[in-house]
Design an enzyme around this catalytic site. Sequence first.
Site, PDB file in Angstrom:
ATOM      1  N   PRO A  99       1.670  10.058   6.558  1.00  0.00           N
ATOM      2  CA  PRO A  99       1.074  10.693   5.372  1.00  0.00           C
ATOM      3  C   PRO A  99      -0.142  11.531   5.704  1.00  0.00           C
ATOM      4  CG  PRO A  99       1.696   8.453   4.863  1.00  0.00           C
ATOM      5  CD  PRO A  99       1.926   8.627   6.336  1.00  0.00           C
ATOM      6  N   CYS A 100      -0.123  12.783   5.189  1.00  0.00           N
ATOM      7  CA  CYS A 100      -1.173  13.731   5.571  1.00  0.00           C
ATOM      8  C   CYS A 100      -2.181  13.998   4.458  1.00  0.00           C
ATOM      9  CB  CYS A 100      -0.550  15.058   5.994  1.00  0.00           C
ATOM     10  SG  CYS A 100       0.368  15.883   4.670  1.00  0.00           S
ATOM     11  N   GLN A 101      -1.913  13.511   3.236  1.00  0.00           N
ATOM     12  CA  GLN A 101      -2.796  13.859   2.112  1.00  0.00           C
ATOM     13  C   GLN A 101      -4.238  13.440   2.363  1.00  0.00           C
ATOM     14  OE1 GLN A 101       0.033  12.139   1.947  1.00  0.00           O
ATOM     15  NE2 GLN A 101       1.276  12.690   0.174  1.00  0.00           N
TER      16      GLN A 101
END
Length: 351
Positions: free
Chosen positions: A83-85
């Site tokens: 996950p990059c958020q």
Amino acid sequence: MRYIELFSGIGGFRKAAELLSYDSNIDMHCTAFSEIDPFALKTYGNNYNLNGEARMGNIVEFTSEREKIQQMSNFDLLLGGFPCQAFSLLGKQLGLEDERGKILFSIHELLAQKNPEFVVLENVRNILKHNKGETLNKILNFFKEHEYKYVNYVVLDSQNFGLPQKRARVFFVCSKKELSINLTENNIIDNFMNINGHSLNMYENVLEILDKKVDDKYYLSEKIKHTILADGSKNFKSKSQIDLDVARTLTATMVKMHRACQDNYYSDDFILNNHSHKDTPKEILFKKPVRKLTPWEALKLQGFNKEFYDNAVEAGVSGHQLYRQAGNALSVNTGYALLHYLFVKCRIQDK
């Protein structure tokens, strides 16, 4: 080579691995995958031959139960785009303080028990600078603590691999063996350009992506056009341009139709006659037919083919969700380029 795909989304890494396996003498076989989004799972399930691999679901919950890990087949390679958020410039950049940022370290038990030879993970480029480099150091040390002797990273941009989209992503590469490979973008690009025959979809520019005729619903209404094409607002100034030869980075929120400084919009003049309105005065542009990307075009910009799109639609996935999935996806060609360099060019599995 047996691999698992974590945080799979719609399977950008898996598609890259499948095509590489088809094109080369490297037999890559998926033994497990993890994903929690029900719509992504519909697209995934209707596009890949799911034949006995473990469906791990929520990776945090899965790896918290040692028995489940023990029951898994052993694997050689771990692939995934975690996950990059938490690290994105478009988010709050809470990084490892964000629950999504901590998910990477949830694979601790998986690495400890299964001890895969190689790990290849993808994330947004901003992670390299996040928290003044502390986040990067924690990630690199995490893999070193798991006895990976080669721990490195490289930034790759999709526009250098046959996809006309500015999409720079960092890829972490870890190996249990000491490697002497020179992991640079230039080397990966050079190798990619010299591949003799492959099954990838390649485009020179965005005009090869855009369909000449689409449904009227993709065109900007007169009401919204003034907002979308404006150069910001009183508190937010920007340079809004349309008709770019290389698309801006697709985002998971593009369905919300951000301003033209963030999203991709195209005029009929550009699509039909290659006449760009990139620098046309706004008062003239407001009178021109302008549209957004279609879900199919968004998937094309990520390297997926028409069959993939049709299978997703057949599974009942909406256009809204397809936009989101395309924005979250790993570019197939970029994943392929890296895997080809590692396992076909450098043969790291034989060292």
